[in-house]
Design a protein around this motif. Structure first.
Motif, mmCIF file in Angstrom:
data_model
loop_
_atom_site.group_PDB
_atom_site.id
_atom_site.type_symbol
_atom_site.label_atom_id
_atom_site.label_comp_id
_atom_site.label_asym_id
_atom_site.label_seq_id
_atom_site.Cartn_x
_atom_site.Cartn_y
_atom_site.Cartn_z
ATOM 1 N N LEU A 131 -9.888 -9.546 7.029
ATOM 2 C CA LEU A 131 -9.323 -8.463 7.815
ATOM 3 C C LEU A 131 -9.001 -8.880 9.238
ATOM 4 O O LEU A 131 -8.238 -8.223 9.917
ATOM 5 N N TYR A 132 -9.565 -9.970 9.702
ATOM 6 C CA TYR A 132 -9.273 -10.386 11.067
ATOM 7 C C TYR A 132 -7.834 -10.858 11.199
ATOM 8 O O TYR A 132 -7.263 -10.865 12.271
ATOM 9 N N TYR A 189 0.844 -1.186 0.000
ATOM 10 C CA TYR A 189 0.000 0.000 0.000
ATOM 11 C C TYR A 189 0.885 1.243 0.000
ATOM 12 O O TYR A 189 2.007 1.232 0.485
ATOM 13 N N PHE A 209 -0.629 -5.076 9.217
ATOM 14 C CA PHE A 209 0.251 -4.136 8.529
ATOM 15 C C PHE A 209 1.626 -4.116 9.180
ATOM 16 O O PHE A 209 1.759 -4.283 10.402
ATOM 17 N N GLY A 210 2.633 -3.853 8.369
ATOM 18 C CA GLY A 210 3.946 -3.545 8.894
ATOM 19 C C GLY A 210 3.986 -2.095 9.352
ATOM 20 O O GLY A 210 3.005 -1.357 9.205
ATOM 21 N N LEU A 270 -4.956 5.803 1.680
ATOM 22 C CA LEU A 270 -4.295 4.498 1.605
ATOM 23 C C LEU A 270 -4.727 3.803 0.314
ATOM 24 O O LEU A 270 -5.900 3.508 0.114
ATOM 25 N N TYR A 285 -5.471 -9.599 9.009
ATOM 26 C CA TYR A 285 -4.782 -8.657 8.120
ATOM 27 C C TYR A 285 -3.879 -7.799 8.990
ATOM 28 O O TYR A 285 -4.344 -7.033 9.814
ATOM 29 N N PHE A 321 3.251 0.919 3.009
ATOM 30 C CA PHE A 321 2.966 -0.151 3.965
ATOM 31 C C PHE A 321 2.905 -1.491 3.246
ATOM 32 O O PHE A 321 2.385 -1.606 2.139
ATOM 33 N N LYS A 373 -7.879 -12.490 0.581
ATOM 34 C CA LYS A 373 -7.389 -11.122 0.399
ATOM 35 C C LYS A 373 -8.254 -10.129 1.158
ATOM 36 O O LYS A 373 -7.884 -8.977 1.296
ATOM 37 N N THR A 374 -9.392 -10.556 1.653
ATOM 38 C CA THR A 374 -10.226 -9.649 2.433
ATOM 39 C C THR A 374 -10.494 -10.177 3.826
ATOM 40 O O THR A 374 -11.463 -9.812 4.454
#
Lengths: 113, 116
Positions: free
Chosen positions: B102-103, B35, B107-108, B43, B105, B91, B99-100
């Protein structure tokens, strides 16, 4: 028109007050909704999902209004530590490509003593 | 678990130089996302991989941007040549199963890139 829109703010909130803000989406086929929190110079982190019937997590309440195509986040009894940018996430189905995930631009909240 | 690891944390480079950003996803996660975040555009998803294979690169702004994932534990995003408008926070995120999802998911911490 953007697929997902948020008021960028900032929302200046006295400590202990309640603040609420919305996120509007344009695609009526949107399926799933989430709120993320992003602290200054940090990565986004999942705050909570948004259920069709509305849901609470402590001082946070998320609601979905499908008719008007928006989700909302309400924060009660605001703490200084609630100061952050809140990003909404909308997932909708694209026939040829499967689900698509889109972030809103974020709403900045500043809680002040 | 160390989470998603990105390097460098900060990068300042001169216009025209090549920039390489690095990402190590969480072990066992089979999706990896790059991202870009700016004040103006928020974003934006640039590209994502599934099992090391690029699936959708429609968000990559131009040919100056390229991404690779040579193995399950490493990915790079390269900009060559870099331009001032590439300045942003980049990011990397990884997730498992979808790919969705979110639980899972994560981020760095991001790479803050400044091109002068």
């Amino acid at each position: 028109r953007k697929e997902v829109e948020q008021d960028p703010g900032p929302f200046n909130v006295p400590e202990g007050a309640t603040v609420a803000f919305n996120c509007t989406y344009s695609n009526s086929a949107s399926q799933s909704f989430f709120w993320y929190r992003q602290d200054c110079r940090k990565e986004p982190k999942l705050l909570m999902s948004v259920y069709s019937s509305g849901n609470e997590d402590g001082r946070f309440t998320a609601q979905l209004n499908r008719a008007s195509q928006y989700i909302s986040l309400l924060i009660r009894d605001s703490k200084l530590s609630d100061s952050a940018t809140y990003l909404c996430v909308v997932i909708f189905l694209i026939k040829a490509a499967g689900n698509k995930l889109t972030f809103g631009g974020g709403t900045r909240v500043l809680v002040k003593p | 678990d160390a989470g998603v690891i990105q390097s460098p944390r900060h990068e300042v480079t001169e216009m025209g130089q090549e920039v390489t950003l690095r990402c190590k996803p969480i072990s066992g996660h089979d999706y990896l996302f790059w991202y870009r975040q700016t004040m103006m555009r928020g974003l934006e998803l640039l590209i994502y991989f599934n099992n090391n294979v690029p699936i959708d690169d429609s968000g990559m702004p131009e040919d100056r941007f390229s991404a690779k994932m040579p193995n399950a534990s490493f990915s790079t995003l390269k900009i060559q040549p870099s331009e001032p408008r590439d300045s942003a926070v980049y990011f990397c995120a990884s997730s498992r199963d979808s790919k969705t999802n979110l639980y899972g998911y994560t981020f760095g911490s991001g790479t803050r890139l400044t091109v002068v």
